[in-house]
Design a protein around this motif. Structure first.
Motif, PDB file in Angstrom:
ATOM      1  N   LEU A 150      -2.527  30.407  -5.941  1.00 45.26           N
ATOM      2  CA  LEU A 150      -1.925  31.385  -5.041  1.00 45.26           C
ATOM      3  C   LEU A 150      -2.119  32.809  -5.551  1.00 45.26           C
ATOM      4  O   LEU A 150      -2.585  33.683  -4.817  1.00 45.26           O
ATOM      5  CB  LEU A 150      -0.429  31.092  -4.851  1.00 45.26           C
ATOM      6  N   LYS A 151      -1.764  33.041  -6.815  1.00 46.40           N
ATOM      7  CA  LYS A 151      -1.911  34.389  -7.348  1.00 46.40           C
ATOM      8  C   LYS A 151      -3.385  34.780  -7.438  1.00 46.40           C
ATOM      9  O   LYS A 151      -3.744  35.949  -7.263  1.00 46.40           O
ATOM     10  CB  LYS A 151      -1.237  34.509  -8.715  1.00 46.40           C
ATOM     11  N   GLY A 152      -4.231  33.798  -7.701  1.00 50.68           N
ATOM     12  CA  GLY A 152      -5.672  34.071  -7.726  1.00 50.68           C
ATOM     13  C   GLY A 152      -6.167  34.549  -6.381  1.00 50.68           C
ATOM     14  O   GLY A 152      -6.943  35.512  -6.283  1.00 50.68           O
ATOM     15  N   MET A 153      -5.744  33.881  -5.299  1.00 53.15           N
ATOM     16  CA  MET A 153      -6.141  34.318  -3.967  1.00 53.15           C
ATOM     17  C   MET A 153      -5.637  35.731  -3.682  1.00 53.15           C
ATOM     18  O   MET A 153      -6.371  36.588  -3.160  1.00 53.15           O
ATOM     19  CB  MET A 153      -5.600  33.363  -2.894  1.00 53.15           C
ATOM     20  N   ILE A 154      -4.385  35.991  -4.035  1.00 62.90           N
ATOM     21  CA  ILE A 154      -3.795  37.312  -3.783  1.00 62.90           C
ATOM     22  C   ILE A 154      -4.539  38.387  -4.576  1.00 62.90           C
ATOM     23  O   ILE A 154      -4.815  39.480  -4.060  1.00 62.90           O
ATOM     24  CB  ILE A 154      -2.300  37.293  -4.154  1.00 62.90           C
ATOM     25  N   MET A 155      -4.860  38.088  -5.831  1.00 66.10           N
ATOM     26  CA  MET A 155      -5.576  39.045  -6.675  1.00 66.10           C
ATOM     27  C   MET A 155      -6.914  39.431  -6.053  1.00 66.10           C
ATOM     28  O   MET A 155      -7.220  40.633  -5.900  1.00 66.10           O
ATOM     29  CB  MET A 155      -5.802  38.453  -8.075  1.00 66.10           C
TER      30      MET A 155
END
Length: 499
Positions: free
Chosen positions: A432-437
């Motif tokens: 999730l955080k990877g996608m947001i980043m």
């Protein structure tokens, strides 16, 4: 009986060794074939007994020393021993066990029968956290740009588990099944055990010639291209599969499989399924994903890609030229898993990374690549902007809940798999955080420069094990300004919540 079977396997291995010298493999582009000339090679002769669920094999490993070090021994991962009854690290987390062990707890392992260095039998050692590292001494020191040959005879017993290696009610998954050379980095072998969080694998490119003898009723999806087939006794069929410049080699087998295919450029996409009523849509999605990623990141260089519906406990799993997709998911999740796992052919398969210590490099980018696919294909009726907004909201909610419970929570992404407190935390920080980043970086850079950065990352790092610094250098060069600070804010967990 076992001795006779191994004698037949050994004879087949001799034939396979002769074939692998002259066969072109897994139909790659020019750079794949050029790269293959200076790689180590696995030649495996294996036989699968369906009644016992045992895979008996002889492996000849031709080591090419492309490092600056000399070696007196080689170390191999024995991943199947993670499935042992007395393994100290479980292969799945507690919340996933009911999905993995649908028929009750079951166990498997790998047994090493013998090892040779050259023509000489050697005293090998099985060690590691869960008896998961095999050390084979060499009969002579191997210096840079020199070769050495090791032969290992082994037997793998499969557990009844819906996982990378094991059998379910419909498929037999054979992933991470053979002794695989550990990566040598910074003067030491990487001997990480099999963590339940994430994909606990790091591997260099190698060439493969794998002969599998199994009952004729099995249809087989694999990492390699079938190069020869012959009928054997007891209704068995021996097939030789070859692959050049790939990081791993896996199979999925089932007597229930049907196959649908599509062509994308010079690549054949094969979809193996047993219960998917919308198989035509699934193979179409796979083909569209391959076509889109080809044009956006760089050309997929192999002649085939197999997508297999499988008995599996997570959404899917990537291997070179092969992806596993979990059967039984609802339509949108199944479709998204196909796209995500195919994205891994670029991020992990071709551009490798340390999946133990920098998992966000491939998982985060595969997640965002899936969003990019939906943004470019409005016919799927997925609002990519809303998808990113929903992911951000979901992430912030998780941080708020966990933070309130623990008074704080670590939101850093640059952790080893065993440093995440749970599979759930790993998923939020990596996927999730990877996608947001990558979404925020895309917004700052704009689509044109962002896609140029991905192409540069692919062109610069394909066939290698890339690092965060490699990726940042490619993005900064494409952007023409500092973008590392934004990346590092996410990676280091400097902001607890995301706007």
């Amino acid at each position: 009986m076992r001795k006779n079977k191994k004698a037949l396997i050994f004879m087949g291995l001799i034939v396979a060794l002769m074939l692998c010298v002259c066969l072109a493999a897994c139909g790659g582009g020019d750079y794949i074939e050029k790269n293959a000339k200076k790689l180590s090679a696995y030649t495996i002769e294996a036989g699968f007994d369906d009644s016992s669920k045992i895979l008996s094999a002889v492996m000849v490993f031709d080591f090419y020393n492309n490092t600056d070090n000399s070696f007196t021994e080689l170390k191999f991962h024995l991943y199947p021993n993670a499935y042992r009854k007395d393994a100290s690290l479980p292969v799945v987390d507690e919340l996933t066990r009911s999905k993995a062990y649908k028929n009750g707890f079951s166990y498997g392992d790998i047994k090493i029968d013998s090892a040779k260095s050259g023509e000489k039998a050697v005293a090998y050692v099985v060690e590691g956290t869960d008896c998961d590292i095999l050390t084979v001494p060499l009969d002579a020191e191997v210096f840079p740009q020199q070769n050495a040959r090791v032969e290992i005879v082994f037997e793998v017993s499969l557990a009844n588990i819906w996982h990378r290696l094991g059998y379910g009610n419909n498929t037999i998954n054979i992933g991470n099944w053979y002794p695989q050379l550990c990566v040598f980095k910074d003067g030491a072998w990487l001997t990480d055990p099999y963590y339940s969080n994430g994909d606990p694998f790091v591997s260099e490119m190698a060439n493969y010639s794998v002969a599998l003898t199994a009952h004729k009723d099995f249809m087989i999806a694999s990492s390699g291209v079938p190069s020869s087939t012959e009928n054997k006794e007891n209704d068995n069929v021996r097939t030789v599969y070859t692959a050049q410049s790939v990081r791993d080699f896996a199979f999925v087998m089932s007597p229930k499989f049907k196959k649908a295919s599509a062509t994308v450029g010079s690549t054949t996409v094969n979809y193996f399924y047993f219960s998917d009523a919308e198989y035509e849509q699934s193979v179409s999605t796979a083909a569209k994903a391959l076509e889109y990623f080809n044009s956006t990141f760089g050309k997929y260089p192999y002649s085939k890609l197999d997508v297999a519906e499988t008995d599996f406990c997570y959404g899917g799993m990537e291997y070179p030229c092969l992806v596993m997709i979990t059967s039984g998911m609802e339509k949108r999740s199944y479709e998204t898993a196909i796209i995500h796992e195919i994205a891994h052919q670029w991020w992990y398969g071709l551009v490798g990374n340390d999946q133990v210590r920098e998992a966000y490099l491939d998982e985060g980018l595969a997640e965002y690549s899936t969003l990019m696919f939906y943004r470019a294909h409005p016919d799927y009726q997925v609002d990519a902007a809303q998808m990113l907004a929903d992911t951000t909201k979901q992430f912030n909610t998780f941080i708020k809940i966990v933070g309130n419970y623990n008074n704080d929570t670590d939101t850093s992404m640059n952790r080893a798999l065993n440093e995440f407190e749970s599979q759930q935390q790993y998923t939020y920080m990596t996927y999730l955080k990877g996608m947001i980043m990558f979404g925020q970086v895309n917004e700052v850079m704009g689509d044109k420069k962002f896609e140029a950065a991905l192409r540069k990352y692919f062109d610069t790092c394909k066939l290698k094990l890339a690092t965060k610094d490699d990726m940042l250098a490619c993005f900064e060069k494409s952007y023409g300004a500092n973008i590392s600070n934004l990346f590092n804010t996410f990676i280091n967990g400097e902001d607890k919540t995301i706007k």
